[in-house]
Every structure is written in C-alpha cells, then in structure tokens.
Write a protein that holds these residues in place. Structure first.
Motif, PDB file in Angstrom:
ATOM      1  N   ALA A 121      33.593 -30.977  12.514  1.00  0.00           N
ATOM      2  CA  ALA A 121      33.166 -29.617  12.291  1.00  0.00           C
ATOM      3  C   ALA A 121      34.212 -29.034  11.804  1.00  0.00           C
ATOM      4  CB  ALA A 121      32.862 -29.069  13.778  1.00  0.00           C
ATOM      5  N   SER A 122      34.215 -28.116  10.936  1.00  0.00           N
ATOM      6  CA  SER A 122      35.037 -27.611  10.067  1.00  0.00           C
ATOM      7  C   SER A 122      35.003 -25.833   9.890  1.00  0.00           C
ATOM      8  CB  SER A 122      35.174 -28.139   8.689  1.00  0.00           C
ATOM      9  OG  SER A 122      36.489 -27.901   8.105  1.00  0.00           O
ATOM     10  N   GLU A 123      36.136 -25.283   9.659  1.00  0.00           N
ATOM     11  CA  GLU A 123      35.810 -23.679   9.558  1.00  0.00           C
ATOM     12  C   GLU A 123      35.435 -23.657   7.896  1.00  0.00           C
ATOM     13  OE1 GLU A 123      39.592 -23.065  11.060  1.00  0.00           O
ATOM     14  OE2 GLU A 123      38.829 -23.395  12.896  1.00  0.00           O
ATOM     15  N   THR A 124      34.700 -22.776   7.585  1.00  0.00           N
ATOM     16  CA  THR A 124      33.759 -22.988   6.205  1.00  0.00           C
ATOM     17  C   THR A 124      35.108 -22.219   5.294  1.00  0.00           C
ATOM     18  OG1 THR A 124      32.894 -20.950   6.800  1.00  0.00           O
ATOM     19  CG2 THR A 124      31.406 -22.843   6.724  1.00  0.00           C
ATOM     20  N   THR A 125      34.992 -22.543   3.776  1.00  0.00           N
ATOM     21  CA  THR A 125      35.897 -22.009   2.739  1.00  0.00           C
ATOM     22  C   THR A 125      35.145 -21.516   1.673  1.00  0.00           C
ATOM     23  OG1 THR A 125      35.953 -24.098   1.644  1.00  0.00           O
ATOM     24  CG2 THR A 125      37.482 -24.194   3.399  1.00  0.00           C
ATOM     25  N   ALA A 126      35.721 -21.212   1.097  1.00  0.00           N
ATOM     26  CA  ALA A 126      35.313 -20.284  -0.494  1.00  0.00           C
ATOM     27  C   ALA A 126      34.501 -21.117  -1.308  1.00  0.00           C
ATOM     28  CB  ALA A 126      36.250 -19.559  -1.003  1.00  0.00           C
ATOM     29  N   ALA A 127      34.503 -22.430  -1.081  1.00  0.00           N
ATOM     30  CA  ALA A 127      34.012 -23.642  -2.289  1.00  0.00           C
ATOM     31  C   ALA A 127      32.539 -23.261  -2.072  1.00  0.00           C
ATOM     32  CB  ALA A 127      34.348 -24.660  -1.910  1.00  0.00           C
ATOM     33  N   ALA A 128      31.735 -22.746  -1.100  1.00  0.00           N
ATOM     34  CA  ALA A 128      30.561 -22.470  -1.197  1.00  0.00           C
ATOM     35  C   ALA A 128      30.339 -20.975  -0.894  1.00  0.00           C
ATOM     36  CB  ALA A 128      29.822 -23.388  -0.048  1.00  0.00           C
ATOM     37  N   THR A 129      29.090 -20.310  -1.234  1.00  0.00           N
ATOM     38  CA  THR A 129      28.756 -19.050  -1.081  1.00  0.00           C
ATOM     39  C   THR A 129      28.571 -18.896   0.482  1.00  0.00           C
ATOM     40  OG1 THR A 129      26.594 -19.482  -1.543  1.00  0.00           O
ATOM     41  CG2 THR A 129      27.803 -18.494  -3.250  1.00  0.00           C
ATOM     42  N   GLY A 130      28.607 -17.742   0.915  1.00  0.00           N
ATOM     43  CA  GLY A 130      28.522 -17.567   2.513  1.00  0.00           C
ATOM     44  C   GLY A 130      29.725 -17.123   3.148  1.00  0.00           C
ATOM     45  N   ALA A 131      29.769 -16.918   4.471  1.00  0.00           N
ATOM     46  CA  ALA A 131      30.754 -16.599   5.191  1.00  0.00           C
ATOM     47  C   ALA A 131      31.924 -17.625   5.249  1.00  0.00           C
ATOM     48  CB  ALA A 131      30.260 -16.414   6.783  1.00  0.00           C
ATOM     49  N   VAL A 132      33.199 -17.102   5.326  1.00  0.00           N
ATOM     50  CA  VAL A 132      34.345 -18.259   5.210  1.00  0.00           C
ATOM     51  C   VAL A 132      34.935 -18.035   6.635  1.00  0.00           C
ATOM     52  CG1 VAL A 132      36.653 -18.393   4.532  1.00  0.00           C
ATOM     53  CG2 VAL A 132      34.769 -17.551   2.641  1.00  0.00           C
ATOM     54  N   GLY A 133      35.096 -19.104   7.220  1.00  0.00           N
ATOM     55  CA  GLY A 133      36.129 -19.312   8.312  1.00  0.00           C
ATOM     56  C   GLY A 133      35.110 -19.455   9.605  1.00  0.00           C
ATOM     57  N   VAL A 134      33.874 -19.706   9.330  1.00  0.00           N
ATOM     58  CA  VAL A 134      33.095 -19.999  10.626  1.00  0.00           C
ATOM     59  C   VAL A 134      33.291 -21.480  10.967  1.00  0.00           C
ATOM     60  CG1 VAL A 134      30.563 -19.972  11.302  1.00  0.00           C
ATOM     61  CG2 VAL A 134      31.542 -18.007   9.717  1.00  0.00           C
ATOM     62  N   VAL A 135      33.341 -21.731  12.293  1.00  0.00           N
ATOM     63  CA  VAL A 135      32.942 -23.232  12.361  1.00  0.00           C
ATOM     64  C   VAL A 135      31.555 -23.778  12.197  1.00  0.00           C
ATOM     65  CG1 VAL A 135      33.308 -25.145  14.212  1.00  0.00           C
ATOM     66  CG2 VAL A 135      34.944 -23.352  14.092  1.00  0.00           C
ATOM     67  N   ARG A 136      31.450 -24.888  11.278  1.00  0.00           N
ATOM     68  CA  ARG A 136      30.061 -25.559  11.337  1.00  0.00           C
ATOM     69  C   ARG A 136      30.285 -27.094  11.506  1.00  0.00           C
ATOM     70  NH1 ARG A 136      27.504 -25.613   5.067  1.00  0.00           N
ATOM     71  NH2 ARG A 136      29.338 -26.688   4.293  1.00  0.00           N
ATOM     72  N   ARG A 137      29.380 -27.742  11.945  1.00  0.00           N
ATOM     73  CA  ARG A 137      29.273 -29.075  11.909  1.00  0.00           C
ATOM     74  C   ARG A 137      29.031 -29.643  10.351  1.00  0.00           C
ATOM     75  NH1 ARG A 137      30.706 -31.188  16.337  1.00  0.00           N
ATOM     76  NH2 ARG A 137      30.341 -29.876  18.183  1.00  0.00           N
ATOM     77  N   ASP A 138      30.182 -30.544  10.198  1.00  0.00           N
ATOM     78  CA  ASP A 138      29.871 -31.105   8.775  1.00  0.00           C
ATOM     79  C   ASP A 138      30.190 -32.552   9.044  1.00  0.00           C
ATOM     80  OD1 ASP A 138      30.351 -31.534   6.004  1.00  0.00           O
ATOM     81  OD2 ASP A 138      31.681 -29.998   5.437  1.00  0.00           O
ATOM     82  N   PRO A 139      29.313 -33.426   9.229  1.00  0.00           N
ATOM     83  CA  PRO A 139      29.429 -34.650   9.539  1.00  0.00           C
ATOM     84  C   PRO A 139      30.133 -35.354   8.189  1.00  0.00           C
ATOM     85  CG  PRO A 139      27.365 -34.012  10.092  1.00  0.00           C
ATOM     86  CD  PRO A 139      27.994 -32.933   9.390  1.00  0.00           C
ATOM     87  N   MET A 140      31.274 -36.121   8.353  1.00  0.00           N
ATOM     88  CA  MET A 140      31.666 -36.898   7.357  1.00  0.00           C
ATOM     89  C   MET A 140      32.216 -35.932   6.030  1.00  0.00           C
ATOM     90  SD  MET A 140      29.900 -39.290   9.325  1.00  0.00           S
ATOM     91  CE  MET A 140      29.983 -40.964   9.796  1.00  0.00           C
TER      92      MET A 140
END
Ligand code: OXD
Ligand code: MN
Length: 590
Positions: free
Chosen positions: A430-449
């Motif tokens: 799981a990782s905090e989101t970044t600006a590489a995709a549209t949407g909120a930045v810094g939110v923890v989401r599950r991102d398997p592999m």
C-alpha cells in the motif's frame, strides 16, 4: 485516397489494419515511420513548426525541446482507463470495465473523422532486444508528432521492429488519436483478446505512448499469464560490489516513488568500489531460464522520468543525462531558453515561464514545473547504462524489492520467508498516492506489486499466476519489502534515501546469497542495525532502531484492512495468500 509518405512495410496485416483505421479517422496523409535519423530531423521540424515542441537553448541543451501539454492533460487518468473483456470478472475489481462491443462502438464515434486536416503516423516498434524470445512487436497509429518523437526514444522503432515481425500477424494494434483532447471524450481501452489498444482524447505519456503502460504492462501481463511469464512495474539494476561481482535486482515501486533514481543510484562516498549498472527504470519482463532462475529484460529503450526532484544531490546521473537530446514536458522555461523545475540545481529563477507558459511568480505559492513534469531520454544517455540491456536472454535476478511510500508502520527493509510469503508482501503493498495519476495526492491506497493501475486482468488470478511461477522457478529470487519514506512525529524523513539506499541493497545482496545478519520477526527477517550503520552514515542509532522496528499492535490493526482488500477478489483470491494472511495473524498474536 489518402496521400502516403515513407516506406510502406510489406507486412500485409499492417497494411490492412492501417487502411481500416485511416478509413475511420480520415487523416489527410499517412506517414510510415522508419526510425531513421533523417526522419527524426524531419519530424522535429514539423513539431516545432506546429507548436508541439519549443526549441531550447541549443548551446546549453543541444537536441533538447520543451512540450507543453493541454492544461487538463498532465497525468494518467485511471478513471478513464478500461479493460474490455467479454466478462467483467476477467478484468476484476482492480480494473474499470466496458463490454468490448460497447466500447468499440463508443470510441469509433469519437475517432470518426478525428484526423481530418492531420497526418496519421504509423509507428512499428519492438519491445525488447531484436531476436529475443522475450520481445514483442506493436504498431501504433497516432495523430500526434510529439507521441512519435517520444516513441522513438522509448522503444526500438521502425525497421528493426518490422524485421523482427516478418509477415506475422502477431503484433499489438495500438490506435491513438488526440481527437479534441476533451476529457469528456477521453478513453484508454484495452482488448486483451484482440491484442488491441484504443486510446483517444489524451496526449499524456502514460495514456498516449501506448508501448508503455498499455502494452508493456496491461496487455503484456495478460499475455504473460497465458504464455507463462511475468510483466512487472519494476526497475532492473545491476549492483557491483568491490570484488567485481554484479548482482541483478528488480524493484517494484508505485509511480513517482524513485524508481528512476534507484535505477541509476550514485554510491555514497563511504561505499568505495561499489558501482551501479542500469538496465531499466520502469518495466521488467521476466521468464524462467533453463537454470531455474528468473531472467529479466527491460522492454523499453528510454526513460519517461519525473523531472521535479531531479538534481545533483538526488540523482546526479539523471541530471547529467538530460543535458542533451531530451524532450521535456511541462517544466518551466527560463528566459535564456533553458529549463528549470523544483529540485533543480540552479536557484529559483526570477524570470521564468511556468509549465503553462505564463510568467511565473516565485512568491505565488505554486510550482513553476508541473509536479508530474517529465523528461524523455534514451537509456543509452544514462552514465550508468549497461550494455546488458541488449542481451536477448536478459539478466538473472537474485532479489526482488517491493517498495512503497509509507510514513509509518513499514520498516526500512525486511525479507520474506519464501516465494509465497514474498507474493503476499507484494499483494499487500500500500502506498501514499503521487501526482503521476490524477486524483488526490498523499492518500494511502492498496497498490499490489505497484501494479494496481497496470494489471490487465483480475488481480486475484494475477496473484495465482505469481504463485504458479514460484513452482517453476527452482532458484527464485529472494523477495524484500522496502520503505525509504518513514517519518518521525515532526514529519522529518528518518532515512536519507538516494545513494544511502545502497546500504540496504548491500544487505539484500548478502541475504540473497544466504548470508547477512537478520532478526526473525512476525512480518519477516529484519536486518540488525549493524548491517546498515557504518562510516559516513549520518543517521542516529535511535533513528535506525525506529526504522527497523516492528510495531506489533499497529500490524495487528492492519490485518483487517488486508483481509477486507483480499475479500474484494472473492473466489479469485488464491488459497496461498489467504494462508499467508492467517499465518501472519498467528505470528502476530503468538
Ligand atoms: C510512469 C508511471 O510514467 O508509472 O512510469 O506513471
Ligand atoms: Mn511507471
């Protein structure tokens, strides 16, 4: 009939497909790309003339250009990305889904006549070394000259691909049109059963350079399941120890979490004699070798890296590499015709245009470069480029890392007990989101592999495929979880990262050879502080202890979110992962 330029390939399947696409999109002209130097010059002139590229100061930055995207087209749009299979279940809860007939019909209407007044470029491209059993061919059609010039850097393009393909029909049909760049009419659709990708309404890299995420990950992951190999969002790096031995490591990290930096890491002055060899910064295709090991190639030929944060003190190799023959996208432009971004070596400029081309106010509280501004550059320009990149059989992988951006909970590094447990570590990433995709930045989401946005089929089945690969690899790489991003209560990073990550890699290498000190904990093997601390490291012993600590209660609290996530995959969740989850709970409660 449309006018044609360039050499039409003899492959009749390509000719037929391009004819059909041209009949739908109605371009004024069809331009067949061959990948030559002359063609590059010609296309660059067209791009400059049409405003797609702005020439930069050619004395300071020879062969470099700036592209400014549309304001609403600066990152991957995951919400507009679809996997179009007959049954929704095949795409899984990890993908947006549309029925193939419905999406073909919907997109056909947007493509219809969308290239009137434009040129349709045909780009044959090869993913992987010529003649390799790993390699795949794609043909992209696009109305964007910026896309052609980027594909030229990112893939082996033109004749080499046609020669590899011969008369075969086995190529991915990649159709792209910017159309009117309307976000309401933007779709990135994948048809694994037809080996086809249709993308419309965006010119952004991950949406429009169809070789990259669309082919090399979404389509390739499904091909890998069918053909018995893996397509992963992983860098490949060779780490040479002072005794001259090179160990190859793959690392999966979500977008904009430092894969490019790590792929060309600069050893700290205290680690004399260590060297880095770069094979790839984003994508690995892995197959089992006759020796029972996993072997990897990088199917790409260039980097599409995040510019902000790239400077001499973070990635000096990357910084040097983009001084020539580079396409910059959405960085700031200084009045001397050079570029700048946050984290650049030079001081904040007084006179610059921001990524939108507007005068930038350094006091305005907004960045000059877009946070997802990019550079596109050939891999051969990396000072750490390894000629092993060309090896048709790839390189043997000794260790795999799963990394993410987590302020708390996840230690700096720990090792799985075995392949199945390693698959579990990847599946629970799981990782905090970044600006590489549209949407909120810094939110923890599950991102398997680190594959959540890129796995082209049901992720439950993908994990099953990982487990079955484990049965074929008799000498599997050791699997590790890493986290460079832990912070203390005041928000300060605990670990310096960048070059110092080599200390972690040194332990990883020791462990993959069966050595190295470790403490067994409920989550895996964690290094002893002495494995990391040493000359030159400016981190206190207490910070190292915190970096390596396992907070049992916090991990217990995490168990439910793991199993809730697993439950969303229903019957597709392989038993082995449920087993690992139960075993973890038992160890934590034991
Ligand atoms: C990339 C990404 O561009 O992951 O590599 O977004
Ligand atoms: Mn990526």
């Amino acid at each position: 009939m449309n006018q044609s330029t360039g050499t039409i390939p003899i492959n009749a399947h390509i000719q037929k497909w391009v004819k059909d696409v041209a009949a739908m999109c109605q371009p004024d002209e069809v331009f067949w790309c061959d990948g030559s130097e002359d063609e590059k010059e010609r296309l660059t002139k067209i791009a400059v003339h049409g405003g797609d590229l702005i020439p930069l100061n050619q004395k300071e930055l020879p062969g470099c250009y700036l592209h400014r995207s549309a304001l609403n087209d600066v990152a991957r749009t995951e919400n507009l990305t679809f996997v179009c299979t007959d049954q929704q279940e095949e795409a899984g809860p990890n993908n947006n889904w549309m029925a193939p007939a419905e999406s073909y019909e919907k997109l056909s209407k947007i493509y219809a006549g969308s290239m009137r007044g434009r040129t349709l470029y045909v780009i044959p491209f090869l993913m992987g070394p010529a003649g390799s059993r790993f390699s795949k061919v794609g043909v992209q059609v696009t109305d964007s000259v910026y896309v052609v010039l980027n594909m030229r850097l990112m893939t082996r393009m033109g004749k080499i691909a046609l020669d590899h393909l011969g008369n075969s029909d086995d190529f991915t049909r990649c159709l792209h049109s910017k159309a009117d760049l309307d976000i309401e009419r933007r779709f990135i659709c994948h048809y694994p059963q037809d080996n086809t990708i249709w993308s419309v309404g965006s010119g952004y890299g991950g949406n429009a350079l169809l070789a990259k995420k669309c082919l090399a990950l979404r389509i390739a992951s499904k091909l890998g399941q069918k053909e018995g190999w893996l397509a992963e969002h992983m860098l490949i790096v060779g780490v040479e120890s002072p005794d001259g031995e090179i160990t190859y490591i793959c690392g999966a990290f979500p977008s904009a979490c430092g894969k490019t930096n790590m792929a060309m890491l600069v050893p700290p002055p205290s680690m004399k004699g260590w060297k880095i060899h770069t094979i790839g910064d984003d994508i690995s295709w892995l197959r089992v070798g006759s020796d029972g090991r996993l072997w990897a190639i990088n199917p790409e030929a260039g980097f599409f890296g995040v510019a902000p944060g790239t400077g001499s003190n973070t990635n000096s190799n990357g910084f040097k590499m983009v001084k020539r023959d580079t396409i910059f996208t959405n960085v700031a432009l200084r009045d001397d015709g050079t570029v700048w971004w946050e984290g650049h070596d030079d001081p904040v400029p007084d006179n610059a245009q921001d990524w939108r081309g507007k005068p930038w106010d350094p006091e305005g509280g907004y960045p000059a470069a877009h946070p997802n501004a990019r550079f596109t550059v050939s891999i051969k320009q990396s000072p750490t480029y390894s000629p092993e990149w060309e090896k048709p059989e790839g390189v043997p992988i000794s260790a795999m890392l799963f990394g993410a951006r987590r302020q708390k909970l996840v230690p700096l590094v720990y090792q799985s007990f075995n392949w199945q447990h390693g698959t579990f570590l990847g599946a629970t990433l799981a990782s905090e989101t970044t600006a590489a995709a549209t949407g909120a930045v810094g939110v923890v989401r599950r991102d398997p592999m680190a594959m959540l946005p890129f796995c082209g089929y049901n992720m439950g089945d993908y994990w099953g495929h990982w487990l079955s690969m484990g049965k074929q690899v008799t000498n599997p790489p050791k699997v590790f979880r890493v986290n460079w991003f832990q912070r203390n209560e005041r928000g300060r990073f605990l670990w310096p990262g960048f070059g110092e990550n080599l200390r972690v890699l040194r332990w990883v290498i020791e462990r993959s050879k069966g050595g190295g000190n470790a403490n067994e904990t409920p989550i895996g093997y964690v290094p002893q502080a002495t494995s990391l601390i040493g000359e030159g490291l400016d981190v206190s012993k207490s910070d190292v202890d915190q970096l390596l600590s396992v907070d049992r209660q916090a991990w217990k609290n995490n168990l439910k979110s793991q199993s809730d996530f697993f439950d969303t995959f229903g019957d597709h969740l392989p038993a082995g992962l449920r087993e690992e989850h139960r075993a973890l709970a038992k160890r934590l409660n034991g």
